[in-house]
Design an enzyme around this catalytic site. Structure first.
Site, PDB file in Angstrom:
ATOM      1  N   THR A  86       0.839  -1.204   0.000  1.00 23.76           N
ATOM      2  CA  THR A  86       0.000   0.000   0.000  1.00 23.76           C
ATOM      3  C   THR A  86       0.872   1.252   0.000  1.00 23.76           C
ATOM      4  OG1 THR A  86      -0.183   0.147   2.424  1.00 23.76           O
ATOM      5  CG2 THR A  86      -1.814  -1.216   1.269  1.00 23.76           C
ATOM      6  N   GLY A  87       0.355   2.293  -0.637  1.00 25.36           N
ATOM      7  CA  GLY A  87       1.029   3.581  -0.595  1.00 25.36           C
ATOM      8  C   GLY A  87       2.259   3.682  -1.460  1.00 25.36           C
ATOM      9  N   ALA A  88       2.092   3.555  -2.772  1.00 24.77           N
ATOM     10  CA  ALA A  88       3.237   3.692  -3.694  1.00 24.77           C
ATOM     11  C   ALA A  88       2.891   4.675  -4.795  1.00 24.77           C
ATOM     12  CB  ALA A  88       3.624   2.341  -4.276  1.00 24.77           C
ATOM     13  N   SER A  89       2.574   5.894  -4.418  1.00 19.05           N
ATOM     14  CA  SER A  89       2.179   6.907  -5.386  1.00 19.05           C
ATOM     15  C   SER A  89       3.349   7.704  -5.931  1.00 19.05           C
ATOM     16  CB  SER A  89       1.183   7.892  -4.757  1.00 19.05           C
ATOM     17  OG  SER A  89      -0.022   7.264  -4.428  1.00 19.05           O
ATOM     18  N   ILE A  94       9.062   5.290  -0.042  1.00 14.19           N
ATOM     19  CA  ILE A  94       9.391   3.972   0.493  1.00 14.19           C
ATOM     20  C   ILE A  94       8.544   2.890  -0.165  1.00 14.19           C
ATOM     21  CG2 ILE A  94       9.256   2.530   2.557  1.00 14.19           C
ATOM     22  CD1 ILE A  94      10.146   4.889   4.190  1.00 14.19           C
ATOM     23  N   GLY A  95       7.275   3.189  -0.412  1.00 10.66           N
ATOM     24  CA  GLY A  95       6.415   2.185  -1.038  1.00 10.66           C
ATOM     25  C   GLY A  95       6.944   1.735  -2.383  1.00 10.66           C
ATOM     26  N   SER A 231       6.869   4.176  12.970  1.00 14.44           N
ATOM     27  CA  SER A 231       7.756   5.341  12.978  1.00 14.44           C
ATOM     28  C   SER A 231       8.512   5.528  14.280  1.00 14.44           C
ATOM     29  CB  SER A 231       6.954   6.610  12.686  1.00 14.44           C
ATOM     30  OG  SER A 231       6.248   6.488  11.491  1.00 14.44           O
ATOM     31  N   TYR A 244      -1.148  11.046  14.871  1.00 16.34           N
ATOM     32  CA  TYR A 244      -0.285  10.133  14.124  1.00 16.34           C
ATOM     33  C   TYR A 244       0.395   9.127  15.049  1.00 16.34           C
ATOM     34  CZ  TYR A 244       3.293   8.302  11.080  1.00 16.34           C
ATOM     35  OH  TYR A 244       4.089   7.446  10.361  1.00 16.34           O
TER      36      TYR A 244
END
Length: 331
Positions: A86-89, A94-95, A231, A244
């Site tokens: 998830t999260g590779a835009s 990092i994605g 994190s 967060y």
């Protein structure tokens, strides 16, 4: 919503529409001096991408780090397996690095993206470019556009990956939502926006993935792997990021207990804290400050986190589960 995060991000949009990070300071959890970056707006990419991964070289030591996300000549030990990341835009995130590290080992890749959430460093051509790059390496690819803040996002992503590639055996929860808050600004809407991506969708993707994997014929299915990105909430404070840190801290706790539940089903669950990673959100001044106190003389790069994730996804990590690994270069 951060897509891929300096830490990792889906880069979420608070309230549904895309709010990066309102501005103000950025704190690196656990750093020796509680480093802060004044005046930085929108780090996220998915959360500032959330790590601090980044661009140019910090003290001339990055050449060997950034050659590729896997090891040249490594056998394609993950061939025939399917991973969801998830999260590779963004191409600097990092994605994206995780997708490359898994693909170089032969793994087919399904990645989620939500470009609209990455206003702080938009890369509208990033998902298409990444898909083409991965396909050229010889693996099958599915780029899945998904707003992970939506209540039904987890099931929709799993269904689409099943339909396009087949059942996944690796899940990497890299996407995250991150905005600035602090005790004077924290409100219900901010909490809900972080919860939706960082906890609800990550948890439902993990449990939905696990149920589907456990239901497969034990003879035919490969080992299952879940890797969550966090994190370092347990190693130090992150002032000004209450929503967060609460949600990412919850993922660390979730990792440990889910690992115990899924071990009998042949699924390992671990979390990676990549530390200060430069995914493009660091200013030169902040990078210099971090490097000055860095035991290894540099900040993290996306490939650092990606190599560790690829290891945890491999058969070599079959005895590793329930761990929160602080891969922070000595911080």
């Amino acid at each position: 919503m951060m897509d891929d995060g300096g830490d990792n991000a889906q880069t979420t949009r608070a309230g549904g529409a895309g709010s990066d990070r309102a501005g103000g300071e950025v704190t690196v959890a656990g750093s020796r001096r509680g480093h802060r970056l004044a005046g930085r707006t929108g780090e996220p990419d998915q959360r500032r991408e959330h790590t601090m991964v980044g661009g140019e070289r910090a003290m001339g030591r990055h050449d060997d780090v950034r050659r590729d996300s896997g090891a040249a000549g490594r056998s394609r030990d993950l061939a025939g397996r399917i991973a969801i990341v998830t999260g590779a835009s963004r191409r600097r995130g990092i994605g994206t690095a995780i997708c490359r590290a898994l693909a170089v080992r032969g793994c087919d890749i399904a990645f989620t993206h939500w470009v609209a959430a990455d206003a702080w460093d938009a890369d509208p051509d990033g998902p298409a470019a990444l898909a083409a790059e991965l396909a050229a390496s010889g693996v099958r690819v599915a780029a899945v556009e998904a707003d992970l803040a939506a209540a039904g996002a987890a099931t929709a992503v799993l269904d689409e990956v099943d339909a396009r590639l087949g059942p996944a055996s690796i899940l990497v929860n890299n996407a995250a939502h991150s905005t600035r808050d602090g005790f004077e600004a924290l409100d219900a809407a901010t909490l809900d926006a972080h919860y939706a991506v960082n906890i609800r969708t990550a948890a439902l993707l993990s449990t939905g993935f696990a149920r589907r994997h456990a239901a497969r014929d034990v003879v035919d299915r490969p080992a299952g792997r879940i890797v969550n990105l966090t994190s370092g909430q347990s190693v130090g404070p992150m002032p000004g990021e209450l929503a967060y840190i609460m949600t990412k801290g919850a993922i660390e706790a979730f990792t440990v207990t889910l690992a115990a539940e899924l071990a009998p089903h042949g699924i390992t669950v671990n979390a990676v804290d990549p530390g200060a990673t430069d995914t493009g959100w660091m200013t030169p001044a902040f990078r210099t400050e971090l490097v000055a106190g860095a035991p290894m003389g540099r900040v993290g790069q996306p490939e650092d986190a990606a190599r560790l994730v690829a290891f945890l996804a491999s058969d070599d990590a079959g005895w590793v589960t329930g761990q929160v690994i602080h891969s922070r270069g000595g911080y």
